[in-house]
Structure formats: C-alpha cells, structure tokens
Design a protein around this motif. Structure first.
Motif, short mmCIF file in Angstrom:
data_model
loop_
_atom_site.label_atom_id
_atom_site.label_comp_id
_atom_site.label_asym_id
_atom_site.label_seq_id
_atom_site.Cartn_x
_atom_site.Cartn_y
_atom_site.Cartn_z
N GLY A 120 -1.05 0.71 3.43
CA GLY A 120 -1.66 0.10 4.77
C GLY A 120 -2.27 -1.26 4.35
O GLY A 120 -2.04 -2.33 4.96
N CYS A 121 -3.12 -1.15 3.28
CA CYS A 121 -4.16 -2.36 3.25
C CYS A 121 -3.73 -2.75 1.81
O CYS A 121 -4.77 -3.96 1.59
CB CYS A 121 -5.67 -2.07 3.34
N CYS A 149 -7.40 3.90 5.99
CA CYS A 149 -5.95 3.68 6.76
C CYS A 149 -5.43 5.24 7.27
O CYS A 149 -4.83 5.03 8.32
CB CYS A 149 -5.04 3.18 5.90
N CYS A 202 -2.58 1.26 -1.74
CA CYS A 202 -2.54 1.85 -0.16
C CYS A 202 -1.02 0.90 0.26
O CYS A 202 -1.14 -0.17 0.33
CB CYS A 202 -3.72 1.70 0.48
N CYS A 235 -5.05 5.07 1.79
CA CYS A 235 -6.32 5.25 1.35
C CYS A 235 -6.87 6.01 2.70
O CYS A 235 -6.43 6.04 3.75
CB CYS A 235 -6.98 4.02 1.16
ZN LIG Z 1 -5.45 1.43 3.17
#
Ligand SMILES: [Zn+2]
Length: 272
Positions: free
Chosen positions: A160-161, A182, A158, A179
C-alpha cells in the motif's frame, strides 16, 4: 524423434486392452503424455519397462519416441532413478500430493519446461516420502510455486505505502505484505459482512510467519512453528492459487478435512 528425460508420473489411465496412458511432469519437457504400449499385457513390450517405476512417486528416467513434436509419444523405456516408496502409504501425504498435482495442471501449460518447478516437485515428494508433516510441506511448496510461476511474493515493503515498518499482513490478491496501518481499514470492521468479503485475501502473520515468508526455507525454526502458523502459511499459498486461477482447487477440501482445518474464508473471518 527420440529423447529421454527425468520425470515424475502424475496420472495413469488404462488405454485400450493392454496399454497405459501416462501423464508426466518432466525436467526438460514439462507436462507431457506418453503411451506405454502393451505394458498391461506383459510379454515383450513390457519387458523393457520397469512397471513398478510407473506406479508411484519415484523420479524415473523415461525414454520416448514420437513421429513429431505434436504426436502422442510412445514410452520406450523407464527405470527408477530416485525411489520413493513410503509416500503412498500416508493418507494426508497423498492428499497433499494431490493438491500440488492439481496446482501443476492448473498453472503449467503442456510442453512448457520449468526445471525450477520440477526440482520443487521432487523436493516436495522427498519431504512427504520422508514422513515430514504434510501441512508444513504444502505450506512451503505452494508459496515457492507461486513465486516460481512468476506471480511474485514480495516481503520487503508494504504493497500500500511502500513502508518497511509493521509488516504484519499478507495480501493474497497482491502477493505482497501489508503494513498494520494500511491493513487497518480492512481488518477492524471484520465483523461486518462487507469486511468479511475483504477478509479471505488478507492474512495476519505475526512475528514468526513474517520471517518464514521472507525465506520460504525448510529451517528448524519453520518446523518448530505451531500447527496454527503452518495452517496460515498453507492458506496464504492456497488463497494465492485460488486468486490466480479464479476458482477453488478441488483437492483443498479433502486435504483440510483430514487435518481438521477450516476453509480460507471461515478462517479469515473468524481470526481478526
Ligand atoms: Zn502500508
């Protein structure tokens, strides 16, 4: 200087009374132009050239000469190496080819070789010539082009994370999967105008498409996907190209019209 190269003809423009200005994408020289002198008049100048080679989507072997690297080259010989006669008889296939050509002109600089992109173009012309579904061909081709341009196409974690669970969205702005967690802030309030703005760049993948995005291969599994899934892949690639180039591709609308597909924006707004 003289050279020869494999090439695909992208555009032909009449030049003066008897000549043609040709725009090629070549294996070792990238995008280049060359003048076919006297080719429209017939006679001696035209005799060394197979004019049919200049008319379609064939892979040709071209011979050129030029006074310098900067000077406009003159075409000295051309012959068909790999014929493709059927592509130009399919309306959707032709429009698909235009999308790819426009993307090439937008993202490749003249004289910048990229053998990987050349092979990708040959592959796409082969598929379209073989009457494969233009939407599917374009979906794979655009995504591979984005990757070949060095823009990235990450599907392992992902954006984002960094997590590897629930990777069910793709962000065209970041060129990477997102994901469920996110993506949630952007997806849930999609009915508001604010979220609609975030929408066009974030695409829901589902299970089937996530696997396709990892491979970008022309597999039986990909061919068997629904038209709706293939359309999402097409829109992801198009959204990446639009984001990279900062303006829409002109050939997107005619291609979508012939297939009855909505625009990137209306799709992303209505599907979440
Ligand atoms: Zn994520």
């Amino acid at each position: 200087m003289r050279w020869s190269d494999d090439a695909l003809v992208l555009r032909r423009t009449p030049f003066r009374e008897t000549s043609l200005l040709l725009h090629f994408f070549s294996r070792r020289h990238g995008l280049l132009s060359a003048l076919a002198r006297g080719v429209r008049a017939g006679g001696r100048a035209a005799a060394s050239m197979d004019r049919a080679a200049l008319a379609g989507f064939h892979t040709v072997v071209m011979g050129c000469q030029a006074r310098s690297v900067q000077a406009l080259a003159t075409l000295t010989a051309v012959e068909i190496k790999q014929p493709r006669h059927r592509l130009m008889h399919g309306a959707a296939a032709l429009l698909a080819a235009q999308v790819i050509q426009e993307a090439l002109y937008r993202f490749m600089a003249p004289g910048e070789p990229n053998p990987g992109v050349f092979e990708l173009l040959e592959w796409a012309w082969d598929q379209l010539d073989g009457a494969q579904e233009p939407l599917a061909v374009l979906g794979i081709c655009q995504a591979r082009l984005v990757r070949a341009l060095g823009y990235g196409w990450r599907t392992d974690c992902c954006v984002g994370c960094g997590g590897q669970e629930g990777l069910r969205y793709f962000s065209a702005k970041r060129g990477q999967v997102v994901c469920n967690r996110c993506a949630a802030p952007y997806v849930q309030p999609i009915l508001t105008a604010e979220a609609a703005q975030a929408g066009p760049w974030l695409f829901f993948l589902g299970d089937h498409l996530y696997a396709i995005l990892q491979q970008l291969e022309w597999t039986p599994g990909f061919v068997a996907l629904s038209v709706a899934d293939k359309a999402v892949l097409y829109r992801i690639g198009m959204a990446c190209l639009v984001w990279l180039g900062r303006t829409p591709l002109l050939s997107d609308a005619p291609f979508r019209q012939i297939l009855g597909l909505e625009s990137i924006h209306s799709y992303a707004t209505s599907s979440s």
